[in-house]
Motif scaffolding. Structure first.
Motif, PDB file in Angstrom:
ATOM      1  N   PHE A  11      -9.804 -11.573 -11.485  1.00 19.00           N
ATOM      2  CA  PHE A  11     -10.699 -10.433 -11.687  1.00 19.00           C
ATOM      3  C   PHE A  11     -11.404 -10.193 -10.370  1.00 19.00           C
ATOM      4  O   PHE A  11     -11.954 -11.103  -9.751  1.00 19.00           O
ATOM      5  N   GLU A  91      -4.381 -10.610 -15.333  1.00 15.52           N
ATOM      6  CA  GLU A  91      -5.206  -9.685 -14.561  1.00 15.52           C
ATOM      7  C   GLU A  91      -6.240  -8.999 -15.452  1.00 15.52           C
ATOM      8  O   GLU A  91      -5.905  -8.156 -16.271  1.00 15.52           O
ATOM      9  N   ILE A  92      -7.488  -9.398 -15.303  1.00 18.12           N
ATOM     10  CA  ILE A  92      -8.561  -8.783 -16.082  1.00 18.12           C
ATOM     11  C   ILE A  92      -8.876  -7.409 -15.497  1.00 18.12           C
ATOM     12  O   ILE A  92      -9.247  -7.281 -14.334  1.00 18.12           O
ATOM     13  N   ALA A 138      -7.254  -7.774 -20.407  1.00 22.70           N
ATOM     14  CA  ALA A 138      -6.309  -8.107 -19.348  1.00 22.70           C
ATOM     15  C   ALA A 138      -4.878  -7.740 -19.702  1.00 22.70           C
ATOM     16  O   ALA A 138      -4.572  -7.352 -20.837  1.00 22.70           O
TER      17      ALA A 138
END
Length: 279
Positions: A11, A91-92, A138
């Protein structure tokens, strides 16, 4: 616990190396299909109805049926070209409130554990989300399948839950009969509310069990050991047609039940299975 995926939570510019573990397991009891005559397991073969012969795995390709009986062939090279990149990252994209996501979106749950060099950043993210009351929204790719997911605080660690994309959730408008206008009776509504209040308790998951699975395992064990298996007869049920009478009967029935443990014990009576050894 077996690690099923290794990667990192990202993030902003922060990367947290983590391991992914399955948080749930399927406890369903599966059966094999066997031949009634000799109890041998049945084999299933892949047979082409046109060529009338068994087909080997190297002869099988993928096809999409766009119309009944009409297929378009898709080869493995074409699938690889459009497959999502397996970048080993969670992947936030955004941080949101958990209560903004309806449970209908939830799919599978996974525990997230820090790798050796990721303990500090892992705990930092966990504490920051706990303090803000937010969860991470995410994207993750597992086994070539891209999924939407949430990362949230769970007990003393982090939990990842894959969630359905919006197009995968059907509209409730497809359910027939929801638009009918029925005038509710105030007395019936009051009694229904009273019944809900009497049955309301704190959620304690350890008090609930799969009674059918328990009974099925006892049946299987009795077959293996040669013991007799008996199921007690259920008490006859009263067929109450009148809604008001049904509500009142339900309220009267639940009055003595002061805690959830007593309620669940009562519910289990109908499925309670006892074994006795053959004399």
């Amino acid at each position: 616990m077996h690690t099923i995926w290794k990667g990192a939570i990202s993030f902003g510019l922060v990367n947290i190396p983590i391991n992914l573990f399955a948080a749930t397991e399927n406890k369903d009891i599966s059966f094999r299909s066997i031949h009634k005559e000799c109890n041998s397991p049945i084999k299933y073969q892949k047979v082409c109805p046109v060529c009338e012969r068994e087909v080997q795995n190297d002869e099988i390709i993928k096809g999409y049926e766009y119309e009944p009986g009409k297929f378009v062939v898709i080869n493995n090279e074409e699938l690889k070209e459009i497959a999502p990149e397996s970048n080993r990252k969670i992947e936030i994209i955004d941080f949101v409130k958990l209560d903004e996501i309806d449970p209908i979106y939830f799919d599978k749950s996974y525990f997230l554990g820090p790798q050796e060099n990721g303990n500090k950043s892992y705990l930092l993210l966990k504490q920051a989300m706990k303090d803000t009351g937010k969860i991470g929204l995410a994207k993750i790719t597992i086994r070539s399948k891209e999924s939407l997911a949430i990362v949230r605080v769970f007990d003393k660690g982090l939990l990842l839950e894959t969630i359905y994309f919006p197009e995968e959730v059907r509209s409730i408008d497809q359910v027939p009969g929801l638009d009918s206008e029925i005038q509710l009776d105030e007395k019936e509504l009051t009694m229904a509310t009273q019944l809900i209040e009497q049955l309301t308790t704190s959620f304690e998951p350890e008090k609930y069990s799969n009674d059918y699975r328990t009974a099925l395992m006892e049946l299987i064990e009795s077959k293996v050991t040669g013991e007799e298996f008996t199921v007690p007869k259920e008490a006859p049920k009263t067929n109450v047609v009148d809604l008001m009478a049904a509500l009142q009967a339900s309220i009267d029935q639940t009055k003595p039940l002061q805690n959830s443990e007593t309620k669940i014990t009562k519910q289990k009576k109908t499925l309670n299975v006892r074994k006795k050894k053959t004399v």
